[in-house]
Design a protein around this motif. Structure first.
Motif, PDB file in Angstrom:
ATOM      1  N   GLY A 122       0.881  -0.875   0.107  1.00  0.00           N
ATOM      2  CA  GLY A 122       0.210   0.059   0.551  1.00  0.00           C
ATOM      3  C   GLY A 122       0.911   1.394   0.012  1.00  0.00           C
ATOM      4  N   LYS A 123       1.400   1.007  -0.362  1.00  0.00           N
ATOM      5  CA  LYS A 123       3.071   2.305  -0.467  1.00  0.00           C
ATOM      6  C   LYS A 123       2.390   2.982  -1.252  1.00  0.00           C
ATOM      7  CE  LYS A 123       6.702  -0.178   1.760  1.00  0.00           C
ATOM      8  NZ  LYS A 123       7.988  -0.152   1.707  1.00  0.00           N
ATOM      9  N   LEU A 124       2.712   4.449  -1.959  1.00  0.00           N
ATOM     10  CA  LEU A 124       2.413   5.216  -3.082  1.00  0.00           C
ATOM     11  C   LEU A 124       2.997   5.201  -3.814  1.00  0.00           C
ATOM     12  CD1 LEU A 124       0.733   8.916  -1.346  1.00  0.00           C
ATOM     13  CD2 LEU A 124      -0.200   7.001  -1.868  1.00  0.00           C
ATOM     14  N   ASN A 184      -0.628   0.503   4.993  1.00  0.00           N
ATOM     15  CA  ASN A 184       0.010   1.572   5.242  1.00  0.00           C
ATOM     16  C   ASN A 184      -1.409   2.839   5.532  1.00  0.00           C
ATOM     17  OD1 ASN A 184       2.878   1.665   5.684  1.00  0.00           O
ATOM     18  ND2 ASN A 184       2.924   0.865   3.454  1.00  0.00           N
ATOM     19  N   GLN A 185      -2.862   2.632   5.476  1.00  0.00           N
ATOM     20  CA  GLN A 185      -3.965   3.177   5.503  1.00  0.00           C
ATOM     21  C   GLN A 185      -3.922   4.425   4.481  1.00  0.00           C
ATOM     22  OE1 GLN A 185      -3.328   3.416   9.989  1.00  0.00           O
ATOM     23  NE2 GLN A 185      -3.776   1.006   8.950  1.00  0.00           N
ATOM     24  N   ARG A 186      -3.451   4.278   3.428  1.00  0.00           N
ATOM     25  CA  ARG A 186      -3.314   5.582   2.450  1.00  0.00           C
ATOM     26  C   ARG A 186      -4.647   5.362   1.714  1.00  0.00           C
ATOM     27  NH1 ARG A 186       0.942   8.882   2.497  1.00  0.00           N
ATOM     28  NH2 ARG A 186      -0.474   9.945   1.645  1.00  0.00           N
ATOM     29  N   GLN A 187      -5.100   4.215   1.678  1.00  0.00           N
ATOM     30  CA  GLN A 187      -6.456   3.974   1.369  1.00  0.00           C
ATOM     31  C   GLN A 187      -7.609   5.415   0.359  1.00  0.00           C
ATOM     32  OE1 GLN A 187      -6.439   3.158   3.802  1.00  0.00           O
ATOM     33  NE2 GLN A 187      -7.926   3.208   5.029  1.00  0.00           N
ATOM     34  N   GLU A 188      -7.697   6.015   0.954  1.00  0.00           N
ATOM     35  CA  GLU A 188      -8.363   7.070  -0.173  1.00  0.00           C
ATOM     36  C   GLU A 188      -7.167   7.786  -0.538  1.00  0.00           C
ATOM     37  OE1 GLU A 188     -11.049   7.319   0.322  1.00  0.00           O
ATOM     38  OE2 GLU A 188     -11.464   5.681   1.610  1.00  0.00           O
ATOM     39  N   LYS A 189      -6.378   8.269  -0.662  1.00  0.00           N
ATOM     40  CA  LYS A 189      -5.501   8.206  -1.365  1.00  0.00           C
ATOM     41  C   LYS A 189      -4.704   8.261  -3.049  1.00  0.00           C
ATOM     42  CE  LYS A 189      -1.477  11.530  -2.782  1.00  0.00           C
ATOM     43  NZ  LYS A 189      -2.236  13.000  -3.625  1.00  0.00           N
ATOM     44  N   ILE A 190      -4.999   6.442  -2.292  1.00  0.00           N
ATOM     45  CA  ILE A 190      -4.556   5.460  -3.584  1.00  0.00           C
ATOM     46  C   ILE A 190      -5.839   5.550  -4.674  1.00  0.00           C
ATOM     47  CG2 ILE A 190      -4.803   2.679  -4.168  1.00  0.00           C
ATOM     48  CD1 ILE A 190      -2.918   2.275  -1.588  1.00  0.00           C
ATOM     49  N   GLU A 220      -3.696  -2.952   0.145  1.00  0.00           N
ATOM     50  CA  GLU A 220      -4.075  -1.355   0.272  1.00  0.00           C
ATOM     51  C   GLU A 220      -4.255  -0.696   1.053  1.00  0.00           C
ATOM     52  OE1 GLU A 220      -3.088  -3.404  -2.826  1.00  0.00           O
ATOM     53  OE2 GLU A 220      -5.099  -3.668  -2.936  1.00  0.00           O
ATOM     54  N   TYR A 221      -5.177  -1.345   1.617  1.00  0.00           N
ATOM     55  CA  TYR A 221      -4.799  -0.665   3.230  1.00  0.00           C
ATOM     56  C   TYR A 221      -4.230  -0.674   4.561  1.00  0.00           C
ATOM     57  CZ  TYR A 221     -10.072  -0.030   2.297  1.00  0.00           C
ATOM     58  OH  TYR A 221     -10.814  -0.191   1.258  1.00  0.00           O
TER      59      TYR A 221
END
Length: 158
Positions: free
Chosen positions: A46-48, A76-82, A73-74
């Motif tokens: 889940g890294k950008l 690193n808790q960046r799912q909204e950005k992803i 994708e969840y």
């Protein structure tokens, strides 16, 4: 006979070092499929930066792409950005919504939500016992309801 050709993939687990690894597999996709579905776990963690590598791999694909996020994708808790990055690149992210395509004079609709731990209905884990199990089952049922809600909006032949 009218038809729609669907290509699908799952669990790509793209890492930063994966650049140019999948391009050979995708090289004929535009000629062999009408829609490409990716069903979660595009990234390893889940890294950008992994999403940027994924976009590099997908760039030659010109057919519509639909996707649902997976648990990776969840991570690193960046799912909204992803979701936003993928949406900005024209990838249709399914998360309780639906999307419809017109191909070869046929309409096809997709809906979805992230996969979560278990199956549905008789294959689902029971909401019995510890509070932690009940929380997990509540999340599972929430994702199922999101997907079902999206499906109710379809007015398609397929």
């Amino acid at each position: 006979m009218k038809k729609i050709r669907l290509a699908a993939s799952s669990d790509l687990h793209i890492q930063e070092k994966s650049r140019d690894l999948l391009k050979p597999a995708f090289k004929d996709l535009n000629e062999k499929a009408d829609i490409f579905a990716i069903t979660g776990d595009f990234t390893a963690s889940g890294k950008l930066k992994e999403i940027q590598v994924l976009l590099h791999e997908l760039r030659p694909i010109k057919i519509p792409i639909v996707a649902v996020l997976g648990n990776h994708e969840y991570h690193n808790q960046r799912q909204e950005k992803i979701k936003q990055i993928l949406h900005d690149e024209g990838i249709h992210i399914l998360d309780g919504n639906c999307v419809t395509f017109e191909i070869n004079s046929l309409s096809i609709g997709f809906s979805g939500s992230k996969g979560f731990l278990s199956g549905y209905d008789k294959r689902a884990i029971p909401d019995f016992g510890e509070q932690s199990m009940k929380i997990i089952v509540d999340e599972l049922l929430n994702e199922k309801e999101k997907m079902m809600s999206g499906m109710k909006n379809h007015k398609t032949e397929i």
